[in-house]
Design an enzyme around this catalytic site. Structure first.
Site, short mmCIF file in Angstrom:
data_model
loop_
_atom_site.label_atom_id
_atom_site.label_comp_id
_atom_site.label_asym_id
_atom_site.label_seq_id
_atom_site.Cartn_x
_atom_site.Cartn_y
_atom_site.Cartn_z
CG HIS A 1 -1.69 1.21 1.61
ND1 HIS A 1 -3.06 1.37 1.08
CD2 HIS A 1 -1.37 2.33 1.90
CE1 HIS A 1 -3.38 2.64 1.69
NE2 HIS A 1 -2.49 3.31 2.17
CD GLU A 2 2.19 3.50 3.63
OE1 GLU A 2 2.35 4.28 3.30
OE2 GLU A 2 1.32 3.33 4.65
CG HIS B 1 0.13 6.16 -0.59
ND1 HIS B 1 -0.95 6.70 -1.00
CD2 HIS B 1 -0.05 5.67 0.67
CE1 HIS B 1 -2.06 6.51 -0.02
NE2 HIS B 1 -1.49 5.91 0.88
CD GLU C 1 -4.98 6.34 2.50
OE1 GLU C 1 -4.46 4.97 2.44
OE2 GLU C 1 -4.19 7.25 2.63
#
Ligand code: ZN
Length: 243
Positions: free
Chosen positions: A113-114, A117, A174
């Site tokens: 997930h990071e 980003h 997100e």
């Protein structure tokens, strides 16, 4: 208290989003330079531990090491807060309480997930959206103090840190980052099980202890967290017969 301020910030951001002149605000290069500074400042303010290096090496095996022209670099902060964040220069920081609470697959999903980003350039987008917040407060320092910076950095630097650390990307971003992680993990052996770890990580984070930090405070009673969990589960289910 923090939450009230954050919600007020979000409200101002929403109100001001329409007015920003996108072209004149934070180029990719500027945002990356600001992130370099912010990341250094955060590293000075926090206690870096190498206690988790072995486990992190196992967890990170096979994940991308470079995205969007940035080489990812990881550190673990020793803290009881449950958080993880990434800045657009590839600076990924994971808090020890998160690693303590999550299993390896769940930490891997959070890292995915990071990385999402960074890969999807969310900081640049979010900076442009959030620009009005700093103007409304007339001080990046106020944002900085929320996330533990001392307010000496530039406005841009405070903004980059604020977006990353307080998890104040929009829900749309997100969800994009969740999807990036899910799609990455679905390609692996036991992909469905690995991708579903994104959902169980979100569940664990959202039911953390009351003192488990800003991420839990923001997400604990946030209706969008259950939407994110369902999105992950639906995306995995829709993936068909991946192994
Ligand atoms: Zn995120």
């Amino acid at each position: 208290m923090k939450k009230k301020i954050l919600l007020a910030l979000l409200a101002s951001a929403a109100a001001l989003t329409g007015c920003a002149n996108m072209e004149s605000l934070g180029s990719d290069q500027e945002v990356v330079a600001a992130a370099n500074q912010s990341c250094r400042q955060m590293d000075q303010k926090n206690t870096i531990t190498h206690q988790y290096d072995g486990r992190m090496a196992i967890i990170r095996q096979g994940l991308p090491t470079q995205v969007g022209g940035q080489t990812l670099n990881y550190q673990v902060y020793k803290t009881k807060d449950m958080n993880a964040w990434a800045m657009p220069n590839g600076c990924v920081r994971v808090y020890s309480a998160l690693i303590d609470r999550l299993n390896n697959d769940e930490v891997r999903a959070v890292l995915g997930h990071e990385i999402g980003h960074v890969a999807l350039r969310h900081s640049v987008q979010q900076y442009r959206t959030n620009r009005g917040v700093a103007i409304a407060l007339s001080a990046g320092g106020a944002l900085g103090s929320l996330v533990g910076l001392d307010g000496t950095g530039s406005d841009l630097m405070q903004q980059v840190a604020y977006s990353a650390i307080s998890a104040q990307y929009s829900q749309a971003l997100e969800t994009e980052a969740d999807n990036y992680s899910v799609d990455l993990l679905l390609k692996e052996p036991n992909g469905k099980q690995k991708a579903l770890a994104m959902a169980s990580a979100l569940k664990k984070i959202s039911t953390g202890d009351a003192d488990s930090g800003i991420m839990q405070k923001m997400f604990g009673d946030h209706p969008d967290t259950s939407k994110r969990i369902k999105n992950v589960e639906d995306r995995v289910a829709a993936a068909g017969n991946v192994k």
